[in-house]
Scaffold this motif. Structure first.
Motif, mmCIF file in Angstrom:
data_model
loop_
_atom_site.group_PDB
_atom_site.id
_atom_site.type_symbol
_atom_site.label_atom_id
_atom_site.label_comp_id
_atom_site.label_asym_id
_atom_site.label_seq_id
_atom_site.Cartn_x
_atom_site.Cartn_y
_atom_site.Cartn_z
ATOM 1 N N UNK A 1 0.829 -1.211 0.000
ATOM 2 C CA UNK A 1 0.000 0.000 0.000
ATOM 3 C C UNK A 1 0.865 1.263 0.000
ATOM 4 N N UNK A 2 1.975 1.218 0.733
ATOM 5 C CA UNK A 2 2.886 2.367 0.748
ATOM 6 C C UNK A 2 3.512 2.589 -0.622
ATOM 7 N N UNK A 3 3.883 1.492 -1.292
ATOM 8 C CA UNK A 3 4.457 1.605 -2.630
ATOM 9 C C UNK A 3 3.449 2.207 -3.601
ATOM 10 N N UNK A 4 2.195 1.800 -3.499
ATOM 11 C CA UNK A 4 1.166 2.301 -4.405
ATOM 12 C C UNK A 4 0.948 3.808 -4.253
ATOM 13 N N UNK A 5 1.045 4.302 -3.026
ATOM 14 C CA UNK A 5 0.774 5.725 -2.817
ATOM 15 C C UNK A 5 2.047 6.565 -2.682
ATOM 16 N N UNK A 6 3.211 5.931 -2.795
ATOM 17 C CA UNK A 6 4.483 6.640 -2.584
ATOM 18 C C UNK A 6 4.649 7.797 -3.557
ATOM 19 N N UNK A 7 5.165 8.901 -3.056
ATOM 20 C CA UNK A 7 5.556 9.994 -3.938
ATOM 21 C C UNK A 7 7.069 10.059 -4.099
ATOM 22 N N UNK A 8 7.816 9.294 -3.296
ATOM 23 C CA UNK A 8 9.274 9.215 -3.446
ATOM 24 C C UNK A 8 9.729 7.783 -3.160
ATOM 25 N N UNK A 9 10.564 7.248 -4.054
ATOM 26 C CA UNK A 9 11.108 5.901 -3.884
ATOM 27 C C UNK A 9 12.629 6.005 -3.915
ATOM 28 N N UNK A 10 13.255 5.551 -2.839
ATOM 29 C CA UNK A 10 14.706 5.659 -2.688
ATOM 30 C C UNK A 10 15.334 4.270 -2.818
ATOM 31 N N UNK A 11 16.345 4.188 -3.649
ATOM 32 C CA UNK A 11 17.036 2.922 -3.881
ATOM 33 C C UNK A 11 18.466 2.986 -3.367
ATOM 34 N N UNK A 12 18.877 1.926 -2.702
ATOM 35 C CA UNK A 12 20.296 1.656 -2.538
ATOM 36 C C UNK A 12 20.840 1.361 -3.939
ATOM 37 N N UNK A 13 22.146 1.439 -4.107
ATOM 38 C CA UNK A 13 22.720 1.211 -5.442
ATOM 39 C C UNK A 13 23.412 -0.141 -5.539
ATOM 40 N N UNK A 14 24.438 -0.357 -4.745
ATOM 41 C CA UNK A 14 25.217 -1.600 -4.846
ATOM 42 C C UNK A 14 24.373 -2.815 -4.484
ATOM 43 N N UNK A 15 24.390 -3.815 -5.339
ATOM 44 C CA UNK A 15 23.637 -5.057 -5.168
ATOM 45 C C UNK A 15 22.128 -4.830 -5.130
ATOM 46 N N UNK A 16 21.700 -3.676 -5.625
ATOM 47 C CA UNK A 16 20.276 -3.381 -5.746
ATOM 48 C C UNK A 16 20.016 -2.794 -7.126
ATOM 49 N N UNK A 17 20.438 -1.566 -7.340
ATOM 50 C CA UNK A 17 20.322 -0.964 -8.672
ATOM 51 C C UNK A 17 21.292 -1.623 -9.642
ATOM 52 N N UNK A 18 22.491 -1.902 -9.175
ATOM 53 C CA UNK A 18 23.474 -2.629 -9.978
ATOM 54 C C UNK A 18 23.696 -4.005 -9.364
ATOM 55 N N UNK A 19 24.188 -4.945 -10.182
ATOM 56 C CA UNK A 19 24.256 -6.334 -9.737
ATOM 57 C C UNK A 19 25.593 -6.710 -9.110
ATOM 58 N N UNK B 1 17.797 -10.052 -4.770
ATOM 59 C CA UNK B 1 18.025 -10.571 -6.107
ATOM 60 C C UNK B 1 19.484 -10.750 -6.478
ATOM 61 N N UNK B 2 20.364 -10.088 -5.749
ATOM 62 C CA UNK B 2 21.808 -10.228 -5.976
ATOM 63 C C UNK B 2 22.440 -10.988 -4.821
ATOM 64 N N UNK B 3 22.131 -10.575 -3.598
ATOM 65 C CA UNK B 3 22.652 -11.233 -2.403
ATOM 66 C C UNK B 3 21.568 -11.245 -1.336
ATOM 67 N N UNK B 4 21.295 -12.416 -0.769
ATOM 68 C CA UNK B 4 20.317 -12.532 0.304
ATOM 69 C C UNK B 4 21.033 -12.381 1.635
ATOM 70 N N UNK B 5 20.667 -11.350 2.378
ATOM 71 C CA UNK B 5 21.255 -11.106 3.699
ATOM 72 C C UNK B 5 20.166 -11.413 4.732
ATOM 73 N N UNK B 6 20.403 -12.439 5.534
ATOM 74 C CA UNK B 6 19.360 -12.953 6.424
ATOM 75 C C UNK B 6 18.866 -11.898 7.413
#
Length: 242
Positions: A23-41, A212-217
């Protein structure tokens, strides 16, 4: 869990509060991404370290920082002091090994932009390496919050800017506070693979862990929603368009 049946999510979805995250994603007005192992593989600093012949030592420090076993500022200083990367060395590294986007990332950013959501890159990595990635994704460089490597007049390594919020532990929540205030955002999402990303809630309304790149428990256990493929987020956002 009141997730619309037309959204084809893994069964069962993983997370502490998947419905709230969706629900938060659907109504979000800002989405922040980490880069390493998230935006890039991959981890940008590990790529640089390999290029400089110091991959193993730096990889161990990177892992300690990502798993939360070492304060971020300590790991950052230790890695940079070990590498002492010149401006030329970084440019040569990027030319020899362009950083690759994680599968689905370009489509996800495009859909977010099409829906009027503002996208930010919030990283403990280096601005000089992230700017080319942002350019490929069409993200304004002003929407990058990352660390700045300092160089002397000859282009040699001269330290890093400790005034950047991402240069220290708990830096990502500080960066998101700045983003929220400057953009006057109501709903913010943080997406990333590491312990420092999980720290960003609050001020983020939800934390989506990415494996999707590394699973950190440790990250998997605390994420509101944990995904291993960006197609899950795309399915939610495309449902929002119906």
């Amino acid at each position: 869990m009141n997730i619309p049946s037309s959204i084809d999510l893994p069964t069962p979805p993983i997370g502490q509060n998947v419905e709230a995250a969706i629900q938060a994603l659907l109504r979000a007005d800002a989405v922040c991404f980490d880069v390493d192992s998230t935006v890039i593989d991959e981890e940008g600093i590990d790529v640089l370290a390999e290029h400089l012949g110091k991959g193993q030592q730096v990889s161990e420090l990177t892992l300690a920082a990502m798993e939360g076993g070492m304060k971020f500022q300590e790991a950052l200083a230790a890695r940079l002091n070990l590498l002492e990367p010149s401006q030329q060395a970084i440019m040569e590294c990027l030319e020899a090994h362009p950083l690759k986007l994680t599968s689905g990332m370009a489509d996800l950013v495009q859909v977010l932009a099409d829906q009027g959501k503002h996208v930010y890159l919030v990283s403990g990595g280096f601005r000089i390496m992230i700017e080319p990635v942002a350019d490929v994704l069409g993200i304004n460089p002003r929407n990058i919050y990352a660390n700045t490597i300092l160089f002397d007049d000859a282009g040699k390594y001269a330290g890093f800017d400790t005034n950047e919020p991402t240069s220290a532990d708990m830096g990502k929540p500080k960066a998101l506070e700045i983003i929220k205030k400057l953009g006057n955002y109501e709903t913010m999402i943080m997406i990333g693979d590491g312990a420092t990303d999980a720290q960003a809630k609050p001020p983020a309304n939800a934390f989506i862990g990415f494996g999707g790149v590394a699973v950190r428990e440790k990250v998997k256990k605390v994420a509101d929603w944990f995904v291993t493929d960006f197609s899950d987020l795309l399915q939610v956002l495309q449902y929002n368009e119906k």
